[in-house]
Design a protein around this motif. Structure first.
Motif, PDB file in Angstrom:
ATOM      1  N   ARG A   2     -24.100  -3.816   5.679  1.00  0.00           N
ATOM      2  CA  ARG A   2     -23.754  -2.458   6.079  1.00  0.00           C
ATOM      3  C   ARG A   2     -23.026  -2.376   7.421  1.00  0.00           C
ATOM      4  N   ASP A   3     -23.058  -3.444   8.198  1.00  0.00           N
ATOM      5  CA  ASP A   3     -22.570  -3.371   9.574  1.00  0.00           C
ATOM      6  C   ASP A   3     -21.089  -3.029   9.671  1.00  0.00           C
ATOM      7  N   TYR A   4     -20.288  -3.520   8.730  1.00  0.00           N
ATOM      8  CA  TYR A   4     -18.841  -3.352   8.841  1.00  0.00           C
ATOM      9  C   TYR A   4     -18.262  -2.465   7.734  1.00  0.00           C
ATOM     10  N   LEU A   5     -19.109  -1.672   7.084  1.00  0.00           N
ATOM     11  CA  LEU A   5     -18.608  -0.824   5.996  1.00  0.00           C
ATOM     12  C   LEU A   5     -17.556   0.159   6.486  1.00  0.00           C
ATOM     13  N   ARG A   6     -17.710   0.638   7.724  1.00  0.00           N
ATOM     14  CA  ARG A   6     -16.713   1.554   8.269  1.00  0.00           C
ATOM     15  C   ARG A   6     -15.342   0.873   8.359  1.00  0.00           C
ATOM     16  N   VAL A   7     -15.330  -0.386   8.776  1.00  0.00           N
ATOM     17  CA  VAL A   7     -14.062  -1.104   8.913  1.00  0.00           C
ATOM     18  C   VAL A   7     -13.449  -1.377   7.542  1.00  0.00           C
ATOM     19  N   TYR A   8     -14.271  -1.745   6.561  1.00  0.00           N
ATOM     20  CA  TYR A   8     -13.752  -1.970   5.212  1.00  0.00           C
ATOM     21  C   TYR A   8     -13.161  -0.673   4.645  1.00  0.00           C
ATOM     22  N   ALA A   9     -13.821   0.440   4.916  1.00  0.00           N
ATOM     23  CA  ALA A   9     -13.276   1.723   4.466  1.00  0.00           C
ATOM     24  C   ALA A   9     -11.976   2.044   5.191  1.00  0.00           C
ATOM     25  N   ASP A  10     -11.872   1.643   6.479  1.00  0.00           N
ATOM     26  CA  ASP A  10     -10.642   1.880   7.237  1.00  0.00           C
ATOM     27  C   ASP A  10      -9.438   1.188   6.613  1.00  0.00           C
ATOM     28  N   GLY A  48      -9.053   0.766   3.468  1.00  0.00           N
ATOM     29  CA  GLY A  48      -8.830   1.311   2.136  1.00  0.00           C
ATOM     30  C   GLY A  48      -9.692   0.722   1.043  1.00  0.00           C
ATOM     31  N   LEU A  49     -10.836   0.121   1.383  1.00  0.00           N
ATOM     32  CA  LEU A  49     -11.699  -0.491   0.381  1.00  0.00           C
ATOM     33  C   LEU A  49     -12.882   0.411   0.059  1.00  0.00           C
ATOM     34  N   HIS A  50     -13.364   0.289  -1.159  1.00  0.00           N
ATOM     35  CA  HIS A  50     -14.530   1.045  -1.627  1.00  0.00           C
ATOM     36  C   HIS A  50     -15.690   0.077  -1.810  1.00  0.00           C
ATOM     37  N   ALA A  51     -16.874   0.447  -1.317  1.00  0.00           N
ATOM     38  CA  ALA A  51     -18.040  -0.437  -1.361  1.00  0.00           C
ATOM     39  C   ALA A  51     -18.878  -0.150  -2.605  1.00  0.00           C
ATOM     40  N   VAL A  52     -19.014  -1.164  -3.448  1.00  0.00           N
ATOM     41  CA  VAL A  52     -19.827  -1.059  -4.660  1.00  0.00           C
ATOM     42  C   VAL A  52     -21.136  -1.816  -4.425  1.00  0.00           C
ATOM     43  N   PRO A  53     -22.305  -1.170  -4.557  1.00  0.00           N
ATOM     44  CA  PRO A  53     -23.581  -1.870  -4.318  1.00  0.00           C
ATOM     45  C   PRO A  53     -23.786  -3.013  -5.308  1.00  0.00           C
ATOM     46  N   LEU A  54     -24.314  -4.128  -4.819  1.00  0.00           N
ATOM     47  CA  LEU A  54     -24.672  -5.279  -5.643  1.00  0.00           C
ATOM     48  C   LEU A  54     -26.188  -5.415  -5.682  1.00  0.00           C
ATOM     49  N   PRO A  55     -26.726  -6.065  -6.692  1.00  0.00           N
ATOM     50  CA  PRO A  55     -28.190  -6.241  -6.747  1.00  0.00           C
ATOM     51  C   PRO A  55     -28.675  -7.021  -5.530  1.00  0.00           C
ATOM     52  N   PRO A  56     -29.721  -6.568  -4.870  1.00  0.00           N
ATOM     53  CA  PRO A  56     -30.207  -7.287  -3.678  1.00  0.00           C
ATOM     54  C   PRO A  56     -30.817  -8.628  -4.042  1.00  0.00           C
ATOM     55  N   ARG A  57     -30.547  -9.601  -3.207  1.00  0.00           N
ATOM     56  CA  ARG A  57     -31.189 -10.897  -3.358  1.00  0.00           C
ATOM     57  C   ARG A  57     -32.547 -10.877  -2.674  1.00  0.00           C
ATOM     58  N   GLU A  58     -33.366 -11.845  -3.013  1.00  0.00           N
ATOM     59  CA  GLU A  58     -34.707 -11.902  -2.427  1.00  0.00           C
ATOM     60  C   GLU A  58     -34.615 -12.094  -0.915  1.00  0.00           C
ATOM     61  N   GLY A  59     -35.250 -11.190  -0.190  1.00  0.00           N
ATOM     62  CA  GLY A  59     -35.275 -11.310   1.259  1.00  0.00           C
ATOM     63  C   GLY A  59     -34.131 -10.637   1.975  1.00  0.00           C
ATOM     64  N   GLU A  60     -33.207  -9.946   1.261  1.00  0.00           N
ATOM     65  CA  GLU A  60     -32.108  -9.255   1.932  1.00  0.00           C
ATOM     66  C   GLU A  60     -32.158  -7.775   1.613  1.00  0.00           C
ATOM     67  N   ALA A  61     -31.563  -6.968   2.494  1.00  0.00           N
ATOM     68  CA  ALA A  61     -31.649  -5.508   2.377  1.00  0.00           C
ATOM     69  C   ALA A  61     -30.707  -4.946   1.327  1.00  0.00           C
ATOM     70  N   GLY A  62     -29.770  -5.709   0.856  1.00  0.00           N
ATOM     71  CA  GLY A  62     -28.780  -5.203  -0.091  1.00  0.00           C
ATOM     72  C   GLY A  62     -27.389  -5.554   0.381  1.00  0.00           C
ATOM     73  N   SER A  63     -26.486  -5.724  -0.559  1.00  0.00           N
ATOM     74  CA  SER A  63     -25.117  -6.092  -0.204  1.00  0.00           C
ATOM     75  C   SER A  63     -24.138  -5.326  -1.073  1.00  0.00           C
ATOM     76  N   TYR A  64     -22.846  -5.482  -0.749  1.00  0.00           N
ATOM     77  CA  TYR A  64     -21.809  -4.704  -1.405  1.00  0.00           C
ATOM     78  C   TYR A  64     -20.609  -5.593  -1.718  1.00  0.00           C
ATOM     79  N   LEU A  65     -19.849  -5.158  -2.696  1.00  0.00           N
ATOM     80  CA  LEU A  65     -18.530  -5.705  -2.966  1.00  0.00           C
ATOM     81  C   LEU A  65     -17.522  -4.656  -2.523  1.00  0.00           C
ATOM     82  N   ALA A  66     -16.755  -4.958  -1.475  1.00  0.00           N
ATOM     83  CA  ALA A  66     -15.744  -4.032  -0.955  1.00  0.00           C
ATOM     84  C   ALA A  66     -14.399  -4.416  -1.550  1.00  0.00           C
ATOM     85  N   LEU A  67     -13.771  -3.480  -2.254  1.00  0.00           N
ATOM     86  CA  LEU A  67     -12.539  -3.786  -2.969  1.00  0.00           C
ATOM     87  C   LEU A  67     -11.693  -2.537  -3.159  1.00  0.00           C
TER      88      LEU A  67
END
Length: 657
Positions: A599-607, A609-628
């Motif tokens: 989540r830390d750089y989602l603002r920059v990825y949006a800057d 022109g990318l859209h963040a699609v949530p991915l299934p969280p892995r064990e021990g992580e808060a969640g991740s995204y595919l920015a495209l």
């Protein structure tokens, strides 16, 4: 040969767009030589109140028709949304894309943000986006073919340079494409087109698409036609032909709103029917109705939607939740470009009767006239720098907007005109935090590569100032001198070369620091691991930030390069690494994407022109995204999505009849 073809495929549309824009500038400059603001004001005042109300009614109807696009698109995707939601998505998507035209706020990107908040999956949104894009094309081809058959001579320039039968023959492939689409929808569910799978609707839906889009084009043309005075021989069908040709030229030029290109084509097409002041007066009102007013309304609605989303889901941090923030800079950049175009317009008008001529004489009036076109040209360059979040572009923009306000004031323009430049300057100043990148002028040592464009810019500015203040130019903008047959050839060459060098030098100074993608080897792998970035055993290269204190690895895929995770290392340098990767991908003619980012750089990825699609969280992580770039790369990157978001994995919906 393959490299040349690849270069042409990557840069051909941009080169063609620049050529169209240059041609449009020449046409507008030629038409404005004998005009004055008073002529245009008189033409606008001659538009009857009844015509204004009719045009307003056509405008409302045009946007209601566009809302049906999205309604049918959601039905086609198998996830119908309500009419209010369809109208909001359509109105915001089309009005923002019409005016801004940048990747971060394209119609597709806006729809992704809205529809994802309403529960549609990326694949379903992709279907809506594809449906709406195709619908407009079907209407343009159907109506354009009708015009070519009945009134082929109205097409600007081509109508007088090609045989009538040849123009009529162009209608055949246009109608053939439309007919093939409708027929195929009866017998096939899927087809492959340019490497992409297209899910066809049923024949009834395909026919509704074509009819709806034809009505949309006709209604939009009716807005403009209603504002024009009566002219002998200018039937509505003939005007539709002129409008379609001008609109197609504006799209081909890749200019927001077709600014300049659409206007030049309209001027050429309507030249046989009425004087230029009447065309320009109607054109300005048309842009006010169809572009400017909807832009402010949709911008307000979109920002209100974003605030509502934040209140409703406080713990959700995605690119969608930051939509209003990423909208600000493209909107400001578009307004700066419009301010530059306005100054160029002022630079094409005569200087007779201005305040500065009464105070300081004719030579000073010519200087302000010349300065308007120079400052306007530089503001267009600054819009390019603002989009790339460059700090130096922010500072130059403030300086040039202050100059623009001064130029408008000394020319005796209305208070609201020079006041608009000052207001825009205040808006730009308030967004200082949004411009966080250093250009090569500020970042790199003053090498010969940076010194040459810097000296060129200074020399060109001094040269143009001497030409203007010396009183050696007629009432023309700087490129007007180049095209003027009255000016000496040496002066035309000097001014033309100087103006081009000035703009090229400014672009080079605004470019980010030099890109240095690194080959993938053991040394760079261990370096990224030390920074905390992903360091897989196999990759195609690595990117480091400008200070080499952050970086990440990436893979090359067909049409898209995929960064592996967030950059590791210092945050400020990580942001520069993201932008350097984006710039490198742009130069290579591919899209940028980022896999398993936090989540830390989602603002920059949006800057970028990318859209963040949530991915299934892995064990021990808060969640991740595919920015495209979801509107373009969703299909090629589907294997990286969770199973429920892939094509064919979700429960199938019945095919639209």
């Amino acid at each position: 040969m393959t490299k040349r073809f690849a270069w042409l495929r990557r840069n051909g549309p941009a080169v063609f767009g620049v050529a169209l824009l240059v041609g449009a500038i020449y046409v507008v400059q030629r038409e404005f030589r004998t005009l004055s603001v008073a002529d245009i004001r008189q033409a606008m005042a001659a538009i009857s109140p009844l015509a204004l109300w009719k045009a307003a009614g056509w405008t409302v109807l045009a946007y209601l028709v566009l809302a049906v696009y999205d309604k049918l698109g959601s039905l086609y995707a198998g996830r119908p949304v309500s009419w209010p939601k369809s109208f909001l998505a359509s109105f915001c998507g089309y009005s923002l894309a019409h005016n801004l035209g940048f990747a971060a706020v394209s119609g597709a990107a806006v729809r992704y943000r809205l529809y994802s908040a309403w529960g549609l999956t990326p694949l379903e949104i992709a279907k809506v986006v594809g449906f709406t894009s195709l619908t407009f094309g079907l209407g343009g081809m159907a109506l354009g073919g009708l015009v070519l058959v009945l009134e082929p001579e109205v097409v600007p320039w081509l109508g007088s340079h090609m045989p009538r039968w040849a123009l009529q023959a162009i209608a055949v492939p246009l109608w053939l494409i439309v007919g093939t689409y409708v027929v195929l929808s009866r017998f096939k569910q899927h087809i492959r087109l340019f490497g992409h799978q297209l899910d066809l609707p049923g024949p009834r839906m395909a026919l509704m698409q074509t009819v709806l889009a034809t009505v949309d084009v006709a209604v939009t043309a009716a807005i403009f036609y209603t504002l024009l005075p009566e002219a002998a021989g200018l039937t509505f069908l003939r005007f539709v032909g002129i409008y379609l040709a001008a609109y197609a030229a504006g799209i081909a030029a890749h200019v927001p709103g077709g600014l300049g290109v659409f206007d030049g084509a309209i001027l050429i097409g309507l030249q046989p029917y009425m004087p230029a002041p009447e065309v320009i007066g109607a054109l300005l009102v048309f842009r006010l109705y169809y572009y400017i007013i909807p832009l402010f309304i949709s911008g307000t609605l979109f920002v209100g939607f974003e605030f509502g989303q934040r209140r409703a889901v406080l713990d959700r941090v995605t690119a969608l939740g930051r939509g209003s923030e990423t909208l600000e800079v493209p909107a400001i950049a578009s307004l700066v470009a419009l301010a530059g175009a306005l100054l160029i317009f002022l630079g094409a008008l005569p200087t007779k009767g201005t305040i500065i001529e009464e105070w300081a004489g004719h030579a000073a009036a010519l200087a302000s006239h010349f300065a308007a076109s120079v400052v306007g040209s530089l503001l267009l360059v600054m819009a390019y720098g603002l989009l790339r979040r460059l700090t130096i572009a922010w500072g130059f923009t403030l300086f040039l907007l202050a100059n623009g306000a001064a130029i408008a004031w000394v020319r005796g323009e209305a208070w609201w005109l020079w006041g608009a430049f000052l207001l825009l300057g205040v808006l730009v100043a308030s967004l200082r935090a949004a411009f966080y990148r250093d250009s090569r002028l500020a970042r790199e040592p003053l090498s010969s590569e940076a010194l040459v464009p810097l000296m060129a810019v200074a020399a060109c500015g001094i040269t143009l100032a001497l030409v203007a203040y010396g009183g050696r130019v007629s009432e023309a903008s700087w490129w007007g001198v180049v095209f003027s047959e009255l000016a000496p050839d040496s002066l035309r060459f000097t001014v033309g070369l100087t103006g081009v060098l000035l703009l090229v030098g400014m672009v080079r100074l605004l470019r980010p620091a030099r890109l240095q993608p690194l080959p993938w080897d053991a040394a760079i792998r261990s370096r990224l691991a030390a920074l905390g970035a992903l360091a897989p055993s196999e990759a195609d290269g690595a990117i480091l930030g400008e200070n080499e204190r952050a970086g990440f690895a990436f893979l090359k895929r067909d049409g898209v390069w995929l960064a592996l995770g967030d950059p590791g290392g210092e945050r400020r340098d990580a942001i520069s690494a993201i932008w350097r990767f984006r710039d490198m991908c742009e130069r290579a003619g591919v899209d940028a994407a980022f896999w398993r980012v936090g989540r830390d750089y989602l603002r920059v990825y949006a800057d970028i022109g990318l859209h963040a699609v949530p991915l299934p969280p892995r064990e021990g992580e808060a969640g991740s995204y595919l920015a495209l770039r979801a509107e373009r790369d969703l299909e090629s990157l589907q294997p990286l999505l969770p199973p429920e978001m892939r094509r064919g994995a979700s429960p199938s919906h019945s095919r639209a009849a």
